[in-house]
Design an enzyme around this catalytic site. Sequence first.
Site, PDB file in Angstrom:
ATOM      1  N   LEU A  91      11.357 -20.807  -4.132  1.00  0.00           N
ATOM      2  CA  LEU A  91      10.413 -19.820  -3.799  1.00  0.00           C
ATOM      3  C   LEU A  91       9.128 -19.762  -4.410  1.00  0.00           C
ATOM      4  CD1 LEU A  91       9.519 -17.472  -1.791  1.00  0.00           C
ATOM      5  CD2 LEU A  91      10.167 -16.012  -3.516  1.00  0.00           C
ATOM      6  N   ASP A 134       0.937  -1.287  -0.269  1.00  0.00           N
ATOM      7  CA  ASP A 134       0.168  -0.062  -0.037  1.00  0.00           C
ATOM      8  C   ASP A 134       0.858   1.377  -0.031  1.00  0.00           C
ATOM      9  OD1 ASP A 134      -2.311   1.649   0.043  1.00  0.00           O
ATOM     10  OD2 ASP A 134      -2.636   1.202   2.358  1.00  0.00           O
ATOM     11  N   HIS A 138       3.355   3.490  -8.946  1.00  0.00           N
ATOM     12  CA  HIS A 138       3.069   1.833  -9.237  1.00  0.00           C
ATOM     13  C   HIS A 138       4.627   1.388  -9.854  1.00  0.00           C
ATOM     14  CE1 HIS A 138      -0.738   1.872  -7.886  1.00  0.00           C
ATOM     15  NE2 HIS A 138      -1.391   2.805  -8.667  1.00  0.00           N
TER      16      HIS A 138
END
Length: 247
Positions: free
Chosen positions: A136, A25, A42
Amino acid sequence: MSPEDQLQYKNQPMVKPRHVAIIMDGNGRWATKQGKLRITGHQAGAESVRRAISVAVNYQLDALTLYAFSSDNWSRPDQEVIALLELFVLVLDTEVKNLHKHNIRLNIIGDTTRFSHRLQDCIRCAEEKTQNNQGLILNIAANYGGRWDIIHGVRALAEQVRDGILRPDEIEEKTLSAHLCLSTIAPVDLVIRTGGEYRISNFLLWQAAYAEFWFTDILWPDFDEDVFKGALNAFAKRERRFGGITL
């Protein structure tokens, strides 16, 4: 994950989380503070994603789940939504080779049917390229909502009941859990939220039932290795009882 596996998992000493989820956020506010367009935030946030993945790999986490695009984000201005989705395509195109190189398996969770055919194709190709990797597990939540996830699972069970495959009294937590996103990997241990807000925002409502939460005022584009390590260090000091008591 079966109840037996969950019990064994809960009884293991935890000095680091196996599965970290992050609500990323603050991109728009970061850009606004600098007098720039929100999409610039962004774009800067994409670099923070790379840093977070690097830390997750170095700490040998099992899974990292990133909240990239909420099902509620469609309400944002059209120009921003379009720019966000174009950025998603660009990142998939440019980063999948690097993910594959580092043995990372990419998994997109959420209702991707609303995306353009181009984006759906990019997602499919990226997942297929990395599907056999053993390192991962990188989950990207895109057009995802925790309520959607649960409803999607309930509908699947309802169809089984309708078809006579399942009786209502056979429905248990593990039955529903098996039909939700991330059902085959370790439960979420730690949820991190940047940007100074203190809410879960419809993210992994089921999967984070016993997760630890860590909040920071730092905006996502400024989220770096030191901040991530701070969250991991804080987690290591937590006492996790999973509803029990300390003896």
